[in-house]
Design an enzyme around this catalytic site. Structure first.
Site, PDB file in Angstrom:
ATOM      1  CB  ALA A  62      59.096   9.203 -39.022  1.00  0.00           C
ATOM      2  N   GLY A 101      59.630   7.795 -33.925  1.00  0.00           N
ATOM      3  CA  GLY A 101      60.112   9.164 -33.780  1.00  0.00           C
ATOM      4  C   GLY A 101      59.437   9.913 -32.638  1.00  0.00           C
ATOM      5  CD  GLU A 104      63.917   7.660 -32.933  1.00  0.00           C
ATOM      6  OE1 GLU A 104      63.150   8.013 -33.863  1.00  0.00           O
ATOM      7  OE2 GLU A 104      65.043   7.178 -33.128  1.00  0.00           O
ATOM      8  CD  GLU A 124      61.509   3.495 -34.871  1.00  0.00           C
ATOM      9  OE1 GLU A 124      61.224   2.644 -34.009  1.00  0.00           O
ATOM     10  OE2 GLU A 124      61.579   4.711 -34.625  1.00  0.00           O
TER      11      GLU A 124
HETATM   12  N1  3HC Z   1      52.838   7.822 -40.664  1.00  0.00           N
HETATM   13  C1  3HC Z   1      51.842   8.082 -41.530  1.00  0.00           C
HETATM   14  N2  3HC Z   1      50.568   7.705 -41.325  1.00  0.00           N
HETATM   15  C2  3HC Z   1      50.293   7.016 -40.195  1.00  0.00           C
HETATM   16  C3  3HC Z   1      51.277   6.700 -39.262  1.00  0.00           C
HETATM   17  C4  3HC Z   1      52.614   7.138 -39.519  1.00  0.00           C
HETATM   18  N3  3HC Z   1      53.617   6.914 -38.662  1.00  0.00           N
HETATM   19  N4  3HC Z   1      50.709   6.007 -38.251  1.00  0.00           N
HETATM   20  C5  3HC Z   1      49.413   5.910 -38.545  1.00  0.00           C
HETATM   21  N5  3HC Z   1      49.156   6.505 -39.721  1.00  0.00           N
HETATM   22  C6  3HC Z   1      47.850   6.669 -40.355  1.00  0.00           C
HETATM   23  C7  3HC Z   1      47.236   5.339 -40.778  1.00  0.00           C
HETATM   24  O1  3HC Z   1      47.690   4.954 -42.057  1.00  0.00           O
HETATM   25  C8  3HC Z   1      45.768   5.679 -40.748  1.00  0.00           C
HETATM   26  O2  3HC Z   1      45.505   6.434 -41.917  1.00  0.00           O
HETATM   27  P1  3HC Z   1      44.121   6.294 -42.715  1.00  0.00           P
HETATM   28  O3  3HC Z   1      43.065   6.644 -41.716  1.00  0.00           O
HETATM   29  O4  3HC Z   1      44.272   7.253 -43.832  1.00  0.00           O
HETATM   30  O5  3HC Z   1      44.093   4.856 -43.160  1.00  0.00           O
HETATM   31  C9  3HC Z   1      45.646   6.647 -39.581  1.00  0.00           C
HETATM   32  O6  3HC Z   1      46.954   7.151 -39.374  1.00  0.00           O
HETATM   33  C10 3HC Z   1      45.155   5.995 -38.295  1.00  0.00           C
HETATM   34  O7  3HC Z   1      45.959   4.856 -38.025  1.00  0.00           O
HETATM   35  P2  3HC Z   1      45.330   3.504 -37.471  1.00  0.00           P
HETATM   36  O8  3HC Z   1      44.151   3.109 -38.263  1.00  0.00           O
HETATM   37  O9  3HC Z   1      46.444   2.533 -37.348  1.00  0.00           O
HETATM   38  O10 3HC Z   1      44.834   3.989 -36.039  1.00  0.00           O
HETATM   39  P3  3HC Z   1      44.853   3.259 -34.643  1.00  0.00           P
HETATM   40  O11 3HC Z   1      44.245   4.207 -33.707  1.00  0.00           O
HETATM   41  O12 3HC Z   1      44.349   1.867 -34.755  1.00  0.00           O
HETATM   42  O13 3HC Z   1      46.419   3.110 -34.269  1.00  0.00           O
HETATM   43  C11 3HC Z   1      48.690   3.812 -34.001  1.00  0.00           C
HETATM   44  C12 3HC Z   1      47.207   4.232 -34.033  1.00  0.00           C
HETATM   45  C13 3HC Z   1      48.956   2.902 -32.791  1.00  0.00           C
HETATM   46  C14 3HC Z   1      49.512   5.051 -33.883  1.00  0.00           C
HETATM   47  C15 3HC Z   1      49.031   3.034 -35.294  1.00  0.00           C
HETATM   48  O14 3HC Z   1      48.590   3.791 -36.395  1.00  0.00           O
HETATM   49  C16 3HC Z   1      50.490   2.737 -35.506  1.00  0.00           C
HETATM   50  O15 3HC Z   1      51.015   1.784 -34.953  1.00  0.00           O
HETATM   51  N6  3HC Z   1      51.148   3.554 -36.343  1.00  0.00           N
HETATM   52  C17 3HC Z   1      52.503   3.312 -36.763  1.00  0.00           C
HETATM   53  C18 3HC Z   1      53.483   3.728 -35.706  1.00  0.00           C
HETATM   54  C19 3HC Z   1      54.880   3.537 -36.175  1.00  0.00           C
HETATM   55  O16 3HC Z   1      55.232   2.533 -36.775  1.00  0.00           O
HETATM   56  N7  3HC Z   1      55.739   4.517 -35.866  1.00  0.00           N
HETATM   57  C20 3HC Z   1      57.097   4.459 -36.239  1.00  0.00           C
HETATM   58  C21 3HC Z   1      57.260   5.106 -37.559  1.00  0.00           C
HETATM   59  S1  3HC Z   1      58.921   4.971 -38.154  1.00  0.00           S
HETATM   60  C22 3HC Z   1      59.747   6.198 -37.341  1.00  0.00           C
HETATM   61  O17 3HC Z   1      59.216   6.852 -36.494  1.00  0.00           O
HETATM   62  C23 3HC Z   1      61.174   6.406 -37.781  1.00  0.00           C
HETATM   63  C24 3HC Z   1      61.938   7.260 -36.854  1.00  0.00           C
HETATM   64  O18 3HC Z   1      62.772   6.455 -36.071  1.00  0.00           O
HETATM   65  C25 3HC Z   1      62.764   8.266 -37.570  1.00  0.00           C
END
Ligand code: 3HC
Ligand code: NAI
Length: 692
Positions: A62, A101, A104, A124
């Site tokens: 998400a 997400g 999911e 999450e």
């Molecule tokens: N939402 C918004 N922005 C995100 C994001 C997300 N889920 N994931 C990454 N970004 C952004 C980062 O802030 C960064 O932005 P910036 O360049 O402006 O600083 C850009 O994307 C690139 O991210 P990284 O520098 O971390 O890039 P990497 O290539 O090193 O890693 C990744 C990629 C493995 C996808 C890592 O970004 C990551 O782990 N992201 C978070 C994933 C996550 O936690 N997902 C779960 C979200 S909660 C959810 O899904 C709820 C659901 O159950 C409803």
């Protein structure tokens, strides 16, 4: 540019999500995906649907930036539900990292084809929430209970091989995942396979013993947090409740968690770490650093050498003591053998890495290295002599770095011919395991050199934060303030175990004195001796550390320090130390009083926050995020509290200022002078992180 496009080929409609950088399911993506699915279902030419992503990854989750704002329809779980209910087979084409997400969404599709290099995960809980779009009840139907619990609660990512073995995906793609998923869809049509809804599969049973075991584990690993326990309750609910009931329960708890202080702090930590490691004002890194020299084969030199070997550099390791040099090689080899035994690396990789290590007896042998990192004794004269030798040996374009903890990098830089190539690289012990790296900008370091060492830090998989020259840089400078206050508390009436318990209960993995025992009291004592002339009369008169050191109690390694340790390093309180602390108060004529845990915490934390404000104002750290990142990753500041300055914002700066002024009166003005930046922010209703 539309965030979702569709393309029809041979009865298969591929919906392509294109929302850089990580295809997060923002409101625009959710709406467009829902519309795309509805259109494909209404189109008689379409017999199957593939959901794929452009760019480097499948949906990575998400959009975290939308959390905490009013939710906008359609909710992701509704979009996924629509996909699962579709009457035509839907296949997910997964590449990169399908997280949260994203995973999911893939589980809501009827079939999954996964690129051999991809990974799946539900991170999450690390953001203080639970999978909010059916992740738990769907994974509980696809995989064994132990796998589901590992993925949800330990943040374990499944690689393609594991996902296939666990039954989470149906096929692996070796080349173009989108094309292979389309071919898979066509085969489904040819075989008349139809839809297969995850929600209709039976739940894999999770027995009581497994659940109890997991609960015990998270009570330890997730102390102070809510989300993992809520996630476990959802998993338990899957065992006896209908799918829709669990979804409803999920939505209710998600709404609560997403606005909790824990989730806000964890989101802050996520973005702070990304901000802190970026330096938009620096030029691009250009140098291909391939050969490194490390000087000093002690504790730090060894860890740094492993980091460099892991990052692909060759390392020439120097030590004036041949025995220590050989011992260091043996330990490095043993470390890699341990990694192989634990299945972390293949034996061929171990061989290749160890093969890049060369022991050399003299600094003069470092003529061809691209970067040198010095890690000899913490002594200005010794280090100056070493830098003079390095200067004679290396090329004019070689980067020279010192791993000093406290010495003045600008003074060290005076001894080299190219101060623009001179910097600090402050690793934390054990250097090969600790993620933090403070890269230190000396007054004459060139932007290009700084850019190169930041890039080197990233290659070493560290979290490199650029800091300025200062006594103890950022982290140790703040820690020194907390240490001083902790000794004052002992003198005024607290005992080491009370101070430690208060910090532990706040969420630190260990307290001040436990940390001292772990790092070695000889290290702390030597540090104190080297700065006796900088101490105040009160600090000099508190000789608790000197007294314990004089007893030969050097901490865990000698079985005794502030505490006693048995052969398994289990800690117990020692009445001898209590007596020693009480005697200190008598010696300095301080009447001991009962000190509350709240006062201990306030004094230990607010003194650091005040120092953090000074550090920011002086420009030693550029951003509040930098300080939070350093404390989260080097000193175990509880992540669910976001870091010291984020925590300060949550407490409220006016309250903190008022308490600092109180301690200025009760403890002493010279220790508790409010930082001007803190005063300005508090009095203008602002915060460290720029919000009101
Ligand atoms: N939402 C918004 N922005 C995100 C994001 C997300 N889920 N994931 C990454 N970004 C952004 C980062 O802030 C960064 O932005 P910036 O360049 O402006 O600083 C850009 O994307 C690139 O991210 P990284 O520098 O971390 O890039 P990497 O290539 O090193 O890693 C990744 C990629 C493995 C996808 C890592 O970004 C990551 O782990 N992201 C978070 C994933 C996550 O936690 N997902 C779960 C979200 S909660 C959810 O899904 C709820 C659901 O159950 C409803
Ligand atoms: P150590 O005592 O374990 O190792 C120092 C090594 O340097 C020894 O092997 C010694 O033989 C060698 N050495 C001394 N003089 C030398 C010379 N002239 N030429 C070549 N080799 C020489 O020390 P440690 O703990 O590894 O610390 C090294 C540096 O790292 C210090 O500046 C220290 O402040 C810093 N540091 C230490 C941390 C720690 O937790 N131990 C954390 C961060 C930085």
């Amino acid at each position: 540019m539309p965030v979702v496009t569709s393309e029809k080929r041979g009865g298969v409609c591929t919906l392509l999500i294109d929302n850089p950088p990580v295809n997060a399911t923002s409101h625009a993506v959710r709406s467009a995906l829902q519309a795309g699915v509805e259109a494909a279902l209404a189109d008689d030419e379409v017999r199957a649907i593939v959901i794929a992503c452009a760019g480097s990854t499948f949906v990575a989750g998400a959009d975290i930036k939308e959390f905490g704002r009013p939710p906008l329809d359609p909710h992701l779980s509704v979009v996924i539900d629509g996909i699962e209910q579709a009457g035509k087979p839907v296949v997910a084409a997964i590449h990169g990292t399908a997280l949260g997400g994203g995973f999911e969404l893939a589980m809501g599709c009827h079939y999954r084809v996964m690129s051999a290099s991809a990974a799946l995960g539900l991170p999450e809980c690390s953001l203080g929430i639970v999978p909010g779009a059916g992740g738990i009840p769907r994974l509980a139907r696809l995989a064994e209970a132990s796998v589901t619990l590992d993925v949800v609660l330990s943040g374990k990512r499944l690689n393609a091989r594991q996902a296939l073995a666990a039954g989470v995906v149906d096929a692996l793609a070796q080349n173009d995942v989108r094309e292979e998923a389309e071919a898979y869809a066509r085969k489904l049509l040819a075989d008349g396979a139809g839809v297969r809804r995850t929600r209709d599969l039976p739940v894999h049973a999770g027995d009581a013993a497994l659940i109890a075991d997991v609960r015990t584990r998270i009570e330890k690993s997730s102390r102070g947090q809510k989300a993992p326990f809520v996630a476990l309750a959802l998993f338990e609910a899957c065992q006896n409740k209908a799918f829709d009931e669990v979804i409803e329960q999920t939505r209710a708890v998600f709404r609560e968690l997403v606005v909790s202080p824990e989730a806000k702090a964890l989101r802050h930590a996520f973005f702070a770490e990304r901000t802190a490691t970026r330096n938009p004002s620096l030029p691009r890194a250009q140098a291909k650093l391939e050969r490194a020299g490390v000087i000093g084969a002690g504790t730090m030199g060894m860890g740094i050498t492993i980091c460099l070997l892991d990052a692909g550099l060759s390392v020439a390791l120097v030590d004036s003591d041949a025995t220590r040099l050989e011992a260091c090689r043996a330990t490095i080899e043993k470390t890699y053998e341990g990694n192989v035994a634990k299945g972390r690396i293949a034996d061929a990789i171990r061989q290749e890495r160890v093969g890049r290590l060369k022991l050399v007896s003299s600094i003069a042998d470092l003529a061809d290295v691209d970067v040198v990192i010095e890690a000899v004794f913490e002594d200005m004269a010794v280090k100056k002599a070493v830098f003079a030798e390095i200067d004679r040996a290396v090329r004019p374009d070689t980067i020279i770095a010192s791993n000093t903890s406290y010495l003045d990098i600008n003074e060290l830089a005076l001894g080299v011919s190219h101060p623009e190539r001179f910097v600090g690289m402050h690793f934390f012990s054990p250097a090969n395991l600790m993620p933090m790296l403070e890269n230190v900008r000396a007054s004459r370091s060139s932007p290009q050199t700084l850019s190169e060492i930041q890039a080197l830090g990233r290659r070493m998989k560290k979290i490199p934060v650029l800091v300025g020259v200062s006594d103890g840089f950022v982290g140790n400078r703040m820690l020194a303030r907390r240490t001083r206050e902790a000794y004052f508390l002992l003198e005024e009436g607290a005992l080491p175990q009370q101070v430690d318990q208060a910090l532990y209960d706040f969420g630190f993995p260990m307290g001040q004195f436990q940390l001292n025992d772990l790092a070695g009291l000889d290290v702390a004592w030597r540090n104190r001796q080297s700065r006796l002339d900088k101490l105040t009369a009160r600090e000099r008169a508190i000789t608790i550390l000197d007294d314990i050191f004089a007893m030969g109690r050097l901490g865990q390694k000698t079985g005794a320090g502030f505490y006693r340790y048995d052969e398994r390093r289990r800690r117990s309180v020692d009445p001898e130390i209590d007596a020693l602390v009480v005697a200190q108060s008598a010696r300095t004529g301080v009447a001991r009083r009962a000190i509350s845990d709240a006062e201990i915490l306030e004094r230990c934390l607010y003194v650091m926050i005040n120092e953090g404000a000074l550090i920011l104002e002086e420009g030693v750290a550029e951003r509040a995020e930098d300080i939070d990142t350093i404390w989260l990753n080097a000193y175990g500041f509880p992540r669910y509290r976001g870091g010291p300055l984020f925590y300060a914002d949550q407490v409220g700066l006016p309250k903190i200022l008022q308490r600092i002024r109180h301690f200025a009166e009760t403890v002493g003005e010279q220790y508790w002078r409010p930082a001007p930046l803190l005063v300005r922010l508090a009095e203008s209703g602002k915060s460290f992180h720029g919000q009101d």
